[in-house]
Design an enzyme around this catalytic site. Structure first.
Site, PDB file in Angstrom:
ATOM      1  CG  HIS A  82      -1.648  -1.262   1.455  1.00 21.10           C
ATOM      2  ND1 HIS A  82      -2.881  -1.563   0.906  1.00 21.10           N
ATOM      3  CD2 HIS A  82      -1.290  -2.364   2.163  1.00 21.10           C
ATOM      4  CE1 HIS A  82      -3.250  -2.768   1.284  1.00 21.10           C
ATOM      5  NE2 HIS A  82      -2.292  -3.295   2.038  1.00 21.10           N
ATOM      6  CD  GLU A 115       8.781  12.758 -14.795  1.00 22.30           C
ATOM      7  OE1 GLU A 115       7.798  13.448 -14.550  1.00 22.30           O
ATOM      8  OE2 GLU A 115       9.917  13.238 -14.977  1.00 22.30           O
ATOM      9  CE  LYS A 174      11.795  19.531  -9.841  1.00 20.56           C
ATOM     10  NZ  LYS A 174      10.693  20.223 -10.438  1.00 20.56           N
ATOM     11  CB  SER A 188      13.704  22.721 -13.772  1.00 19.13           C
ATOM     12  OG  SER A 188      12.949  23.908 -13.804  1.00 19.13           O
TER      13      SER A 188
END
Ligand code: ARG
Length: 474
Positions: A170, A304, A297, A291
């Site tokens: 979970h 992704e 970043k 970024s």
């Protein structure tokens, strides 16, 4: 402009199609647009030429065409192979597809004898043959890619057989596991993926060539000869089925979908692990992006994208199944819609497999952050309950309850189970001794999970060896 178009289309329509002159410029241009597949099925050129060569040699062997004609055709086909492989293909949408392009070029090279090649075959059995050969090749390439990914996973597992991390259910900390064990979970998924591709390969490896348009042919062809020449195990059994079957594509896309789903799960974990909140891994510069506005970043874009691209692959499978649903026998032009989505799915999967391999091989594992996270979240609570069962002969349900009270106490004190004073344990059950602390460390916890297929470092080392043996075998 309209006039030019009219002239052009009328001339070309009359030159190569039965439906020639009665169509006006507009619709026939649109007809050409919707009908032509050369822009994508040119990818079949090598398979198409191999199929034509096998067919030609067979026509000679059974005496349907002469050796001289056969030799001329084979030589011409060889030239076309070299030309197209070298980037030379005059694409003409009026010639619709790769089959007509090869035949037309053959005609230019060897003259009218080229027309004999199409004896006892049709584009319907040609395209079915080409596609089977193409997918077979894709499966072999993908297998090599998947194997490289497995190797990267095993290498990481080997290096991190001892590295403790929290295991989740979970997405809540559940029990400590080893990072090596986690890597090998993906090894197993990929192993099954490779098996599924091989199953698909085994079933698809039959030759449709000689099924002709749909009914077979009255010429005395030798289908076993062409099947052998193209590396197929046997000819297909039923000509109607052979030209209308695209099960092999659906199976390929289905295996691809599941492989992509596995990659997406790993990709998602990489996204989580590389976040500041987890900090379990650091992706190499090669697999990170920055970024344009936030200088701090390091984005896991590659992961992704691997997570997202699964959508295209599953979409391709669904798309093809929709094309095939309710399609009457035998060939219908609907089936030309089987290619673009399959090409895209195959390209996408190959790319994702390669990217994932690079990411895994290059990533840096922060063993300290993993160990710290494994110690947090009371990951050894099950070990405590198990100890109560073993040491005090308490039924598991009751032990579970007692452990729950200790977890609550640890939460109240804002500490881990291992930091609780012995009196606290004793308050729950007077028989609890110092010995309890030995099961509360994450290292001991993973070491104790030594059951077959379990997470202990010893088991992981054995699993790594067995994985390497399996990789060496194929
Ligand atoms: N380009 C066609 C396809 O991809 C080849 C088969 C054409 N057959 C036909 N009867 N028009 O399906």
């Amino acid at each position: 402009m309209t006039k030019d178009n009219t002239q052009d289309t009328t001339k070309s329509a009359g030159a190569n199609a039965l439906w020639g002159g009665r169509f006006s410029a507009g619709p026939s241009q649109l007809m050409e647009d919707v009908n032509a597949s050369i822009h994508f099925d040119r990818r079949f050129f090598a398979q198409d030429i191999a199929g034509s060569m096998a067919h030609c040699s067979m026509l000679v062997a059974v005496g349907i065409i002469t050796t001289d004609d056969g030799d001329a055709i084979l030589e011409g086909l060889q030239t076309i192979q070299t030309e197209i492989a070298g980037g030379q293909l005059n694409v003409d949408p009026k010639l619709e597809d790769i089959h007509m392009h090869v035949e037309t070029r053959l005609q230019e090279l060897v003259g009218d004898v080229a027309g004999r090649l199409h004896t006892a075959r049709s584009r319907n059995d040609q395209v079915a043959t080409d596609f089977r050969l193409w997918i077979r090749g894709q499966i072999d390439d993908l297998d090599a890619g998947l194997k490289a990914l497995q190797t990267a996973l095993v290498d990481k597992a080997d290096a991190h057989a001892n590295t403790v991390m929290p295991g989740f259910t979970h997405l809540q900390v559940a029990q400590p596991v080893t990072f090596g064990h986690h890597m090998l979970a993906y090894f197993e998924m990929i192993e099954r993926d490779r098996g599924r591709f091989q199953d698909c390969r085994t079933r698809l490896n039959e030759s449709p060539l000689g099924s002709a348009a749909l009914a077979g042919t009255s010429f005395p062809i030798d289908r076993i000869m062409t099947a052998d020449a193209l590396g197929f195990d046997r000819p297909t059994a039923n000509s109607l089925d052979a030209v209308s079957d695209r099960d092999f594509v659906v199976e390929f896309l289905s295996a691809a979908s599941l492989a992509a789903i596995h990659l997406s799960r790993l990709a998602d974990e990489i996204v989580l692990w590389s976040s500041a909140q987890f900090g379990f891994i650091r992706l190499s510069d090669q697999y990170s992006t920055g970024s344009s506005i936030m200088p701090q970043k390091r984005n896991p874009d590659a992961a992704e994208l691997c997570r997202a691209k699964v959508g295209r692959i599953i979409g391709a499978q669904n798309g093809l199944m929709m094309v095939l649903k309710g399609l009457p026998l035998a060939y219908s032009k609907d089936m030309q819609e089987d290619k673009e989505l399959t090409f895209d799915a195959a390209d996408t999967l190959s790319l994702c497999v390669a990217v994932m391999t690079g990411m895994i091989a290059d990533m840096n594992v922060n063993t300290k952050a993993m160990a710290a996270a494994a110690s947090a979240g009371h990951a050894t609570a099950t070990d405590l309950a198990d100890w109560l069962v073993r040491a005090l002969d308490i039924p598991f349900r009751e032990a579970h309850h007692m452990t729950g009270r200790l977890v609550r106490e640890a939460d109240a004190q804002n500490c881990g189970l291992k930091d609780l004073a012995l009196e606290i344990f004793i308050a729950v059950d007077g028989r609890i001794s110092e010995e309890v602390y030995s099961v509360l460390s994450v290292e001991n916890s993973v070491r104790s999970r030594n059951s077959l297929g379990g997470t202990s470092p010893d088991r992981v080392r054995v699993a790594v060896q067995s994985a390497r043996t399996r990789l060496d075998k194929d």
